[in-house]
Design an enzyme around this catalytic site. Structure first.
Site, PDB file in Angstrom:
ATOM      1  N   LYS A 167      -9.431  -7.519   9.052  1.00 54.97           N
ATOM      2  CA  LYS A 167     -10.007  -7.685  10.387  1.00 54.97           C
ATOM      3  C   LYS A 167      -9.736  -6.419  11.184  1.00 54.97           C
ATOM      4  CE  LYS A 167      -6.015  -9.945  12.485  1.00 54.97           C
ATOM      5  NZ  LYS A 167      -5.498 -11.106  13.179  1.00 54.97           N
ATOM      6  N   HIS A 219       0.833  -1.203   0.000  1.00 55.95           N
ATOM      7  CA  HIS A 219       0.000   0.000   0.000  1.00 55.95           C
ATOM      8  C   HIS A 219       0.869   1.256   0.000  1.00 55.95           C
ATOM      9  CE1 HIS A 219      -3.495  -2.503   0.774  1.00 55.95           C
ATOM     10  NE2 HIS A 219      -4.243  -1.430   0.577  1.00 55.95           N
TER      11      HIS A 219
END
Length: 169
Positions: A96, A31
């Site tokens: 999560k 990212h």
């Protein structure tokens, strides 16, 4: 897949889904590199429009397997980068944990959804992966971007495109 904005709007917080098609994996390092590339005037190494990124760094495959264990990682580590990718067309994320207010605002503005996958179930999730190939940043090892072909990948809509969150319920 592809997973367009019309499909995103149909999903509601708490919906259970089975995802089939091609998704990408990307973690923190990938990212960061994607955003640095964009800021330098470059292009992303994969087309994220109408796509899902799974926040996972799969373990190496054992002989006879497509992939090793590939459970979700904590999503907040991608929060600094996610709004830009959502603005560029990313319609789904799997991970999560909770998301920041900035990510949720981008999801609402552009139409994206956050799915939860079960932490600790990486070996089970790996059974849903039918094909795996590194498509970018191979030097990052397990954090390289992979294209996964998945079948009946189980997930739950944790935050829908309207900002409704299971964490708030």
């Amino acid at each position: 897949m592809p997973f367009g904005r019309d499909e995103v709007k149909k999903l509601k917080c708490g919906d259970r889904v089975l995802i089939t098609g091609e998704i990408y994996t990307a973690r923190d390092a990938a990212h960061k590199r994607m955003i640095e590339t964009l800021e330098a005037g470059g292009e992303l190494p994969v087309d994220i429009k109408d796509s899902i990124i799974y926040y996972a760094g799969p373990a190496p495959a054992k002989p006879g397997r497509v992939i090793g264990s590939c459970g979700p990682t904590t999503s907040c580590r991608m929060d600094a980068y996610a709004p830009k990718l959502i603005a560029l067309g990313l319609t789904g994320m799997i991970g999560k944990g909770e998301r920041s207010d900035e990510v949720i605002a981008a999801m609402k503005e552009y139409g994206s959804v956050y799915f939860g996958a079960i932490g600790g179930a990486g070996a089970l999730i790996a059974e849903c992966v039918k094909k795996s190939e590194i498509v970018a940043y191979e030097d990052l090892g397990t954090e390289a971007i992979r294209k996964l072909t998945v079948e009946n990948f189980p997930a739950v809509v944790v935050i829908d495109s309207f900002g409704n969150s299971l964490y708030d319920r």
